[in-house]
Design a protein around this motif. Structure first.
Motif, PDB file in Angstrom:
ATOM      1  N   PRO A  77       0.727  -1.284  -0.095  1.00 43.01           N
ATOM      2  CA  PRO A  77      -0.146  -0.160  -0.006  1.00 43.01           C
ATOM      3  C   PRO A  77       0.861   1.252  -0.097  1.00 43.01           C
ATOM      4  O   PRO A  77       1.887   1.247   0.546  1.00 43.01           O
ATOM      5  CB  PRO A  77      -0.831  -0.176   1.345  1.00 43.01           C
ATOM      6  CG  PRO A  77       0.128  -0.958   2.247  1.00 43.01           C
ATOM      7  CD  PRO A  77       0.664  -1.989   1.208  1.00 43.01           C
ATOM      8  N   LEU A 120      -6.422   5.489   9.087  1.00 38.84           N
ATOM      9  CA  LEU A 120      -6.121   4.828   8.059  1.00 38.84           C
ATOM     10  C   LEU A 120      -6.514   3.361   8.283  1.00 38.84           C
ATOM     11  O   LEU A 120      -5.853   2.769   8.889  1.00 38.84           O
ATOM     12  CB  LEU A 120      -4.519   4.703   7.782  1.00 38.84           C
ATOM     13  CG  LEU A 120      -4.177   4.118   6.537  1.00 38.84           C
ATOM     14  CD1 LEU A 120      -4.457   4.767   5.413  1.00 38.84           C
ATOM     15  CD2 LEU A 120      -2.581   3.806   6.433  1.00 38.84           C
ATOM     16  N   ASN A 121      -7.796   2.880   7.589  1.00 37.07           N
ATOM     17  CA  ASN A 121      -8.117   1.610   7.812  1.00 37.07           C
ATOM     18  C   ASN A 121      -9.190   1.480   6.318  1.00 37.07           C
ATOM     19  O   ASN A 121      -9.225   2.429   5.678  1.00 37.07           O
ATOM     20  CB  ASN A 121      -9.040   1.219   8.859  1.00 37.07           C
ATOM     21  CG  ASN A 121     -10.202   2.566   9.099  1.00 37.07           C
ATOM     22  OD1 ASN A 121     -11.043   2.496   8.450  1.00 37.07           O
ATOM     23  ND2 ASN A 121     -10.129   3.132  10.226  1.00 37.07           N
ATOM     24  N   TYR A 122      -9.406   0.131   6.140  1.00 40.15           N
ATOM     25  CA  TYR A 122     -10.118  -0.078   4.951  1.00 40.15           C
ATOM     26  C   TYR A 122     -11.563   0.536   5.008  1.00 40.15           C
ATOM     27  O   TYR A 122     -11.978   0.745   3.715  1.00 40.15           O
ATOM     28  CB  TYR A 122     -10.162  -1.414   4.815  1.00 40.15           C
ATOM     29  CG  TYR A 122      -8.964  -2.242   4.235  1.00 40.15           C
ATOM     30  CD1 TYR A 122      -8.690  -1.907   2.753  1.00 40.15           C
ATOM     31  CD2 TYR A 122      -7.932  -2.645   5.131  1.00 40.15           C
ATOM     32  CE1 TYR A 122      -7.487  -2.466   2.505  1.00 40.15           C
ATOM     33  CE2 TYR A 122      -6.734  -3.118   4.670  1.00 40.15           C
ATOM     34  CZ  TYR A 122      -6.440  -2.914   3.298  1.00 40.15           C
ATOM     35  OH  TYR A 122      -5.157  -3.453   2.716  1.00 40.15           O
ATOM     36  N   LEU A 125     -11.007   4.023   3.811  1.00 34.63           N
ATOM     37  CA  LEU A 125     -10.579   4.119   2.234  1.00 34.63           C
ATOM     38  C   LEU A 125     -11.632   3.654   1.320  1.00 34.63           C
ATOM     39  O   LEU A 125     -12.063   4.369   0.433  1.00 34.63           O
ATOM     40  CB  LEU A 125      -9.370   2.968   2.190  1.00 34.63           C
ATOM     41  CG  LEU A 125      -8.177   3.238   2.920  1.00 34.63           C
ATOM     42  CD1 LEU A 125      -7.139   2.056   2.499  1.00 34.63           C
ATOM     43  CD2 LEU A 125      -7.620   4.715   2.381  1.00 34.63           C
ATOM     44  N   SER A 269       2.344   3.430   5.159  1.00 37.13           N
ATOM     45  CA  SER A 269       1.169   2.735   4.997  1.00 37.13           C
ATOM     46  C   SER A 269       1.209   1.162   5.247  1.00 37.13           C
ATOM     47  O   SER A 269       0.268   0.463   5.005  1.00 37.13           O
ATOM     48  CB  SER A 269       0.792   2.872   3.685  1.00 37.13           C
ATOM     49  OG  SER A 269       0.171   4.374   3.278  1.00 37.13           O
ATOM     50  N   GLN A 271       1.260  -0.502   7.685  1.00 33.11           N
ATOM     51  CA  GLN A 271       0.035  -0.904   8.498  1.00 33.11           C
ATOM     52  C   GLN A 271      -1.043  -1.608   7.956  1.00 33.11           C
ATOM     53  O   GLN A 271      -1.770  -2.636   8.810  1.00 33.11           O
ATOM     54  CB  GLN A 271      -0.172   0.119   9.424  1.00 33.11           C
ATOM     55  CG  GLN A 271      -0.840   1.297   8.716  1.00 33.11           C
ATOM     56  CD  GLN A 271      -1.024   2.611   9.830  1.00 33.11           C
ATOM     57  OE1 GLN A 271      -1.775   2.694  10.562  1.00 33.11           O
ATOM     58  NE2 GLN A 271      -0.120   3.552   9.314  1.00 33.11           N
ATOM     59  N   LEU A 272      -1.637  -1.149   6.767  1.00 33.31           N
ATOM     60  CA  LEU A 272      -2.679  -1.716   6.176  1.00 33.31           C
ATOM     61  C   LEU A 272      -2.507  -3.252   5.866  1.00 33.31           C
ATOM     62  O   LEU A 272      -3.609  -3.952   5.802  1.00 33.31           O
ATOM     63  CB  LEU A 272      -3.051  -0.964   4.929  1.00 33.31           C
ATOM     64  CG  LEU A 272      -3.604   0.487   4.958  1.00 33.31           C
ATOM     65  CD1 LEU A 272      -3.790   1.126   3.513  1.00 33.31           C
ATOM     66  CD2 LEU A 272      -4.918   0.244   5.511  1.00 33.31           C
ATOM     67  N   GLN A 273      -1.352  -3.622   5.628  1.00 29.90           N
ATOM     68  CA  GLN A 273      -1.187  -5.259   5.322  1.00 29.90           C
ATOM     69  C   GLN A 273      -1.640  -5.906   6.677  1.00 29.90           C
ATOM     70  O   GLN A 273      -1.872  -6.883   6.541  1.00 29.90           O
ATOM     71  CB  GLN A 273       0.433  -5.323   4.891  1.00 29.90           C
ATOM     72  CG  GLN A 273       0.640  -4.551   3.580  1.00 29.90           C
ATOM     73  CD  GLN A 273       1.895  -5.149   2.986  1.00 29.90           C
ATOM     74  OE1 GLN A 273       1.784  -6.318   2.583  1.00 29.90           O
ATOM     75  NE2 GLN A 273       2.776  -4.200   2.514  1.00 29.90           N
ATOM     76  N   GLN A 275      -3.557  -4.955   9.008  1.00 29.38           N
ATOM     77  CA  GLN A 275      -4.943  -4.699   9.031  1.00 29.38           C
ATOM     78  C   GLN A 275      -5.721  -5.901   8.327  1.00 29.38           C
ATOM     79  O   GLN A 275      -6.747  -6.545   8.483  1.00 29.38           O
ATOM     80  CB  GLN A 275      -5.435  -3.512   8.699  1.00 29.38           C
ATOM     81  CG  GLN A 275      -5.014  -2.326   9.878  1.00 29.38           C
ATOM     82  CD  GLN A 275      -5.541  -0.972   9.498  1.00 29.38           C
ATOM     83  OE1 GLN A 275      -6.384  -0.931   8.621  1.00 29.38           O
ATOM     84  NE2 GLN A 275      -4.791  -0.210   9.885  1.00 29.38           N
ATOM     85  N   ALA A 276      -5.158  -6.326   6.798  1.00 31.98           N
ATOM     86  CA  ALA A 276      -5.805  -6.970   6.003  1.00 31.98           C
ATOM     87  C   ALA A 276      -5.478  -8.464   6.001  1.00 31.98           C
ATOM     88  O   ALA A 276      -6.261  -9.189   5.448  1.00 31.98           O
ATOM     89  CB  ALA A 276      -5.295  -6.709   4.521  1.00 31.98           C
TER      90      ALA A 276
END
Length: 359
Positions: A77, A120-122, A125, A269, A271-273, A275-276
């Protein structure tokens, strides 16, 4: 996904000799000329738009406003697709392309820094993407956009395509991620085999220590996994050097300071990985009410074609097609933009317009 490798490379280049800097400037100037748009009824505009409470960068480019409109969902990301413009500008002859630097990416991150990105989270977004969609629909006067998502952006892209068929004419995923609730270990197992065959004992020990279940990985371990996967495969490593790093270094839109901000955005970013890691695409649904396409690199070891094909086979859609991009690793559409646009013109455009490809 490229931040760990790219940061070290670009850092070494940001204090180079005068000759190398001069060559960079010549290449950037040539690329700026290459991507210039001057055709009648064309569009080339970019700037900040207020999306989700912060200013986010949106670029809209195309040689004919009568063409279908693409909304790109970037990967990473945090990796803005604007750096690939010199490689993908030919796409703009056939589509008007919206390239959005979402929060945590590109010029949006550079302008606001970490403290200016908000949450910043899905879910955030997803809401941002819908706002961008409505902005573009109003700006261009079109009813629907074609979603084209690459790499980590396909996680968000699937949700948009699944949940909002009223807004999108079709979905195209390339470097398609299938996380499968953490159950899919295809890329991890293949990486172990490559490391073992190459006798990379230290790297193998690192990979074994983190384990196959990405749901337990830290941000640092995710970055290490991506690095091990890409550097242990010759085709992927070559793509990193000849496509990704060169696109960054010679981007006509990015100064040296801009490159540093670009890479900081990717690191921030990551951190999104984490979260996913528990996202389960099948549980979220395999029914799509719009045309559905996956175009995957035949040699992609980071998001292998096998899990993507298994998911594709379960998808129900009015039109669907799966195709391999030849001699391609991850970043398949950017390594072979010619193959990708051929698929877009022969498979996707007829499906979303109802018109066959002109002879």
């Amino acid at each position: 996904m490229i931040a760990t490798i790219a940061t070290a490379t670009v850092a070494a280049l940001t204090a180079p000799t005068a000759g190398l800097l001069g060559y960079r400037q010549l290449k950037r100037a040539a690329n700026a000329k290459k991507i210039r748009i001057t055709a009648p009824n064309s569009i080339d505009e970019s700037g900040f738009v207020r999306i989700g409470g912060i200013d986010q960068w949106i670029s809209i480019r195309g040689e004919d406003l009568g063409n279908p409109v693409i909304l790109e969902i970037l990967g990473g990301p945090g990796a803005s697709n604007l750096v690939f413009l010199p490689r993908t500008h030919v796409w703009e002859k056939h589509f008007t392309i919206v390239r959005w630097d979402m929060r945590g990416a590109g010029f949006t991150f550079a302008a606001g820094g970490p403290d200016g990105q908000g949450e910043l989270n899905y879910d955030r977004l997803h809401r941002d993407a819908l706002e961008v969609t409505e902005y573009v629909r109003a700006r261009l006067g079109v009813a629907k956009l074609l979603l084209v998502a690459n790499s980590f952006g396909t996680v968000l892209g699937l949700r948009l395509a699944r949940n909002h068929p009223e807004l999108y004419s079709g979905y195209v995923g390339t470097d398609q991620n299938i996380i499968d609730g953490g159950r899919d270990h295809t890329a991890y197992d293949a990486m172990l085999a490559r490391l073992q065959k190459a006798g990379k004992k230290r790297e193998l020990a690192t990979a074994l220590e983190m384990g196959a279940d990405r749901r337990s990985w830290t941000v640092k371990q995710v970055a290490e996994f991506n690095k091990l996967v890409l550097t242990s495969d010759p085709l992927s490593y070559d793509t990193m050097k000849t496509v990704v790093i060169r696109s960054l270094w010679f981007s006509p839109l990015h100064t040296l300071r801009g490159l540093r901000a670009y890479l900081k955005a990717m690191t921030w970013s990551e951190q999104l990985q984490v979260q996913a890691a528990t996202i389960d695409e099948r549980a979220e649904g395999t029914d799509f009410a719009i045309p559905f396409f996956i175009f995957q690199g035949d040699g992609d070891v980071l998001t292998p074609p096998q899990p993507a094909k298994r998911f594709f086979d379960e998808v129900s859609a009015p039109v669907k097609e799966f195709a391999l991009i030849r001699n391609a690793s991850h970043f398949a559409s950017f390594r072979h933009p010619d193959q990708f646009i051929d698929l877009m013109l022969t498979k996707v455009r007829p499906a979303i317009t109802g018109q066959p490809l002109a002879a």
